[in-house]
Scaffold this motif. Structure first.
Motif, PDB file in Angstrom:
ATOM      1  N   ALA A  88       1.383  -1.966  -0.089  1.00 40.08           N
ATOM      2  CA  ALA A  88       0.338   0.068   0.396  1.00 40.08           C
ATOM      3  C   ALA A  88       0.696   1.456  -0.248  1.00 40.08           C
ATOM      4  O   ALA A  88       2.038   1.094   0.571  1.00 40.08           O
ATOM      5  CB  ALA A  88      -0.876   0.023   1.073  1.00 40.08           C
ATOM      6  N   ILE A  97      -1.644   6.357   2.274  1.00 38.91           N
ATOM      7  CA  ILE A  97      -3.075   5.491   2.436  1.00 38.91           C
ATOM      8  C   ILE A  97      -2.410   4.505   3.047  1.00 38.91           C
ATOM      9  O   ILE A  97      -3.210   4.544   5.005  1.00 38.91           O
ATOM     10  CB  ILE A  97      -2.787   4.468   1.096  1.00 38.91           C
ATOM     11  CG1 ILE A  97      -3.478   5.099   0.099  1.00 38.91           C
ATOM     12  CG2 ILE A  97      -3.889   3.079   1.807  1.00 38.91           C
ATOM     13  CD1 ILE A  97      -4.847   5.855   0.186  1.00 38.91           C
ATOM     14  N   GLN A 145      -2.855   6.698   6.771  1.00 42.27           N
ATOM     15  CA  GLN A 145      -4.439   7.539   6.732  1.00 42.27           C
ATOM     16  C   GLN A 145      -4.790   5.905   7.862  1.00 42.27           C
ATOM     17  O   GLN A 145      -5.887   5.954   8.930  1.00 42.27           O
ATOM     18  CB  GLN A 145      -5.101   7.411   5.010  1.00 42.27           C
ATOM     19  CG  GLN A 145      -4.690   8.834   4.843  1.00 42.27           C
ATOM     20  CD  GLN A 145      -5.494   9.015   3.050  1.00 42.27           C
ATOM     21  OE1 GLN A 145      -6.139   8.144   2.913  1.00 42.27           O
ATOM     22  NE2 GLN A 145      -5.164   9.435   2.515  1.00 42.27           N
ATOM     23  N   ARG A 146      -4.707   4.855   6.815  1.00 41.86           N
ATOM     24  CA  ARG A 146      -5.534   3.459   8.016  1.00 41.86           C
ATOM     25  C   ARG A 146      -4.840   3.642   9.081  1.00 41.86           C
ATOM     26  O   ARG A 146      -5.741   3.173  10.024  1.00 41.86           O
ATOM     27  CB  ARG A 146      -5.584   2.233   6.603  1.00 41.86           C
ATOM     28  CG  ARG A 146      -6.060   2.524   5.736  1.00 41.86           C
ATOM     29  CD  ARG A 146      -5.292   1.231   4.847  1.00 41.86           C
ATOM     30  NE  ARG A 146      -6.512   1.264   2.872  1.00 41.86           N
ATOM     31  CZ  ARG A 146      -5.652   0.624   2.160  1.00 41.86           C
ATOM     32  NH1 ARG A 146      -4.642  -0.789   2.690  1.00 41.86           N
ATOM     33  NH2 ARG A 146      -6.706   0.981   1.185  1.00 41.86           N
ATOM     34  N   ASP A 197      -4.668   0.153  -2.151  1.00 44.84           N
ATOM     35  CA  ASP A 197      -4.736   1.582  -2.022  1.00 44.84           C
ATOM     36  C   ASP A 197      -5.770   1.487  -2.267  1.00 44.84           C
ATOM     37  O   ASP A 197      -6.647   2.732  -2.415  1.00 44.84           O
ATOM     38  CB  ASP A 197      -3.824   1.866  -3.888  1.00 44.84           C
ATOM     39  CG  ASP A 197      -2.034   2.118  -2.901  1.00 44.84           C
ATOM     40  OD1 ASP A 197      -1.613   1.333  -2.109  1.00 44.84           O
ATOM     41  OD2 ASP A 197      -1.049   1.546  -3.832  1.00 44.84           O
ATOM     42  N   SER A 198      -7.229   0.814  -2.481  1.00 48.29           N
ATOM     43  CA  SER A 198      -8.171   1.547  -2.398  1.00 48.29           C
ATOM     44  C   SER A 198      -8.778   0.211  -1.372  1.00 48.29           C
ATOM     45  O   SER A 198      -8.383   0.196  -0.706  1.00 48.29           O
ATOM     46  CB  SER A 198      -8.732   0.745  -4.106  1.00 48.29           C
ATOM     47  OG  SER A 198      -9.939   1.775  -4.481  1.00 48.29           O
TER      48      SER A 198
END
Length: 72
Positions: free
Chosen positions: A6, A10, A13-14, A50-51
């Motif tokens: 990732a 990302i 953020q996670r 990444d999504s």
């Protein structure tokens, strides 16, 4: 073999969204991840996570379907 990655933004953020670590701890973890990131060797499937979970699942299925011994 499957290599899941990732992007750093990302991952950050996670981790922040989980709320288990301070911002400084998350930053240190992201930096460590970046230091150890390597390209997948030849023959290893690479999944860029990444999504959304749905997108990752679809991408994984497409990767698996490319395998010679994957059932049709």
């Amino acid at each position: 073999m499957l290599h899941i990655t990732a992007r750093a933004d990302i991952l950050q953020q996670r981790l922040l969204a989980r709320g288990r670590e301070t911002a400084a701890m998350v930053e240190a973890r992201v930096q460590r991840a970046a230091a150890y990131r390597v390209a997948a060797p030849a023959g290893v499937l690479e999944l860029e996570n990444d999504s959304t979970l749905d997108v990752a699942g679809e991408h994984l299925l497409r990767l698996l379907q490319q395998l010679d011994d994957w059932p049709a």
